[in-house]
Motif scaffolding. Structure first.
Motif, PDB file in Angstrom:
ATOM      1  N   GLY A 239       0.640  -1.014   0.473  1.00 26.15           N
ATOM      2  CA  GLY A 239      -0.209   0.624   0.024  1.00 26.15           C
ATOM      3  C   GLY A 239       0.793   0.772  -0.242  1.00 26.15           C
ATOM      4  N   THR A 240       1.959   1.255  -0.545  1.00 27.17           N
ATOM      5  CA  THR A 240       3.234   2.261  -0.023  1.00 27.17           C
ATOM      6  C   THR A 240       2.549   3.059  -1.560  1.00 27.17           C
ATOM      7  OG1 THR A 240       4.994   1.211   1.138  1.00 27.17           O
ATOM      8  CG2 THR A 240       5.272   3.047   0.233  1.00 27.17           C
ATOM      9  N   VAL A 241       2.836   4.466  -1.648  1.00 25.25           N
ATOM     10  CA  VAL A 241       2.466   5.262  -2.671  1.00 25.25           C
ATOM     11  C   VAL A 241       3.749   6.183  -2.872  1.00 25.25           C
ATOM     12  CG1 VAL A 241       1.377   6.811  -4.194  1.00 25.25           C
ATOM     13  CG2 VAL A 241       0.282   5.018  -2.545  1.00 25.25           C
ATOM     14  N   THR A 242       4.787   5.990  -4.478  1.00 21.31           N
ATOM     15  CA  THR A 242       5.594   6.529  -4.379  1.00 21.31           C
ATOM     16  C   THR A 242       5.577   7.128  -5.895  1.00 21.31           C
ATOM     17  OG1 THR A 242       7.462   4.878  -3.917  1.00 21.31           O
ATOM     18  CG2 THR A 242       8.300   6.281  -4.895  1.00 21.31           C
ATOM     19  N   PRO A 243       5.531   8.472  -5.381  1.00 20.72           N
ATOM     20  CA  PRO A 243       5.613  10.028  -6.920  1.00 20.72           C
ATOM     21  C   PRO A 243       6.517   9.490  -7.567  1.00 20.72           C
ATOM     22  CG  PRO A 243       4.833  11.041  -4.781  1.00 20.72           C
ATOM     23  CD  PRO A 243       5.550   9.442  -4.253  1.00 20.72           C
ATOM     24  N   GLN A 244       6.468  10.073  -8.562  1.00 23.31           N
ATOM     25  CA  GLN A 244       7.790   9.866  -9.656  1.00 23.31           C
ATOM     26  C   GLN A 244       8.346  11.133 -10.452  1.00 23.31           C
ATOM     27  OE1 GLN A 244      10.091   7.127 -11.177  1.00 23.31           O
ATOM     28  NE2 GLN A 244      11.823   7.934 -11.627  1.00 23.31           N
ATOM     29  N   PHE A 245       8.063  11.929 -10.610  1.00 25.10           N
ATOM     30  CA  PHE A 245       7.274  13.053 -11.141  1.00 25.10           C
ATOM     31  C   PHE A 245       8.636  12.487 -12.893  1.00 25.10           C
ATOM     32  CE2 PHE A 245       9.022  17.084 -14.325  1.00 25.10           C
ATOM     33  CZ  PHE A 245       7.818  17.080 -14.584  1.00 25.10           C
ATOM     34  N   THR A 246       7.769  13.031 -13.979  1.00 24.03           N
ATOM     35  CA  THR A 246       8.415  12.097 -15.323  1.00 24.03           C
ATOM     36  C   THR A 246       8.552  13.810 -16.542  1.00 24.03           C
ATOM     37  OG1 THR A 246       7.772  10.120 -14.601  1.00 24.03           O
ATOM     38  CG2 THR A 246       8.013  10.586 -17.272  1.00 24.03           C
TER      39      THR A 246
END
Length: 375
Positions: A239-246
């Motif tokens: 359930g961990t959410v990792t955002p990465q700007f692309t």
């Protein structure tokens, strides 16, 4: 709980069908509008190739109401070509009529409007969409419309509006929603996919929750400079959410400044401009602002400078914001038309210092036979 990671795309503020005519000529503007549509299609291709579960579009997919039928058809046709990807769309303040425009065109199976619209009876207008243990909720109004979220799920919430730490700001103003950051705390939210601000920005809310503006997918004007793209979300089985700007934009818009103080001839200026443009790409739209103080008799040849570099980029605008380095002492005894002109302007009590500098600069260009621009 899902036994493998899932991937989502968070984007916003595509402003499809935008005029983009501020600086571009009609032909360039038409091509740029087509490029904005093309970037949306490229995004759908990317989603399918990278096994993205859903694309979350947090508002302002279109630029204005009513939405043109051609833009609506393009969006739905693109979604239809990618049946493995869901398109979840929360209308923003620029495209409030899009719900009805899309309904008239006929939704595709994988395209949904998300938000609180209880008066609309359509299976493609939903409040929430669930993917295993991931729940995506659309908050299309004030905070009071956010439903209770399950604590044991991964909760992604889509919003479009301003966020601040000020609890006294009205929740809605001029058609825009305003949210207080503390109101999102303790609501079992893992990630807030926000739109409205055109720059990528992450704001921590609490230990669990992150508020994020993805920024616009493509820059349209010189108020939208820098890298543009989307946020790729990885949701793990835990359930961990990792955002990465692309970065994803076809073109980058750049606003560059160069201080040419100390330059005494055109060759020196050209060298400095060459150096500052070295990192710009041929596909870029560039606005170059010359600043600093220059000798009053130095002719900048802005038109020639623009002509020299224009073919290197998709679009180039060079602006002259320099000021002449003049003083009473320099021209106290100068017997010439230029000297008389400068003394006359400097002695005026009805002009500000900046107005004097601008008049002197334009006047010296005129006395030198240069073309001047009058605003």
């Amino acid at each position: 709980m899902c036994n493998h990671s899932m991937y989502f795309i968070h984007c916003s503020d595509l402003h499809l069908d935008s005029p983009v005519e501020a600086h571009l000529n009609p032909h360039q503007a038409q091509l740029r509008r087509q490029e904005l549509l093309g970037t949306f299609a490229r995004l759908a291709d990317y989603a399918e190739e990278h096994h993205i579960t859903a694309i979350m579009i947090s508002g302002d997919l279109f630029d204005s109401d009513p939405v043109s039928s051609s833009a609506v058809q393009y969006v739905l046709h693109t979604a239809q070509k990618h049946p493995s990807v869901d398109f979840l769309y929360l209308p923003g303040n620029h495209d409030v009529s899009a719900i009805h425009d899309l309904e008239r065109a006929g939704y595709t199976d994988n395209f949904y409007i998300v938000g609180n619209y209880p008066s609309i009876d359509n299976p493609h207008v939903i409040l929430q969409k669930t993917y295993g243990s991931v729940v995506i909720t659309g908050l299309s109004g004030p905070m009071e419309q956010l439903p209770s979220l399950p604590a044991d799920c991964t909760n992604l919430v889509m919003v479009h509006g301003q966020i601040s730490s000020n609890p006294t700001v009205p929740s809605a103003e001029n058609g825009e929603f305003h949210y207080c950051s503390r109101d999102f705390s303790g609501k079992h939210i893992d990630y807030i996919a926000a739109g409205h601000i055109h720059q990528f920005r992450i704001i921590p809310i609490d230990r669990r929750c992150t508020f994020c503006y993805s920024g616009c997918l493509e820059g349209r004007g010189f108020d939208e400079c820098g890298e543009k793209g989307f946020v790729l979300l990885t949701v793990t089985p835990e359930g961990t959410v990792t955002p990465q700007f692309t970065p994803f934009a076809l073109r980058t818009i750049r606003k560059l400044d160069v201080d040419i103080t100390g330059c005494t001839d055109y060759a020196q200026i050209e060298t400095m401009v060459t150096d500052i443009l070295a990192d710009a790409k041929p596909s870029d739209l560039v606005r170059l602002c010359l600043s600093g103080t220059v000798p009053p008799d130095l002719n900048l040849h802005i038109n020639w400078l623009t002509h020299t570099f224009y073919s290197n980029f998709y679009f180039l605008l060079i602006e002259d914001h320099t000021k002449p380095a003049v003083s009473y002492k320099d021209y106290q005894f100068d017997i010439s038309l230029k000297g008389e002109f400068i003394r006359l302007v400097l002695s005026s009590d009805n002009l500000t210092e900046s107005e004097k500098a601008e008049i002197i600069k334009e006047g010296l260009q005129a006395l030198s036979g240069e073309e001047i621009t009058i605003y």
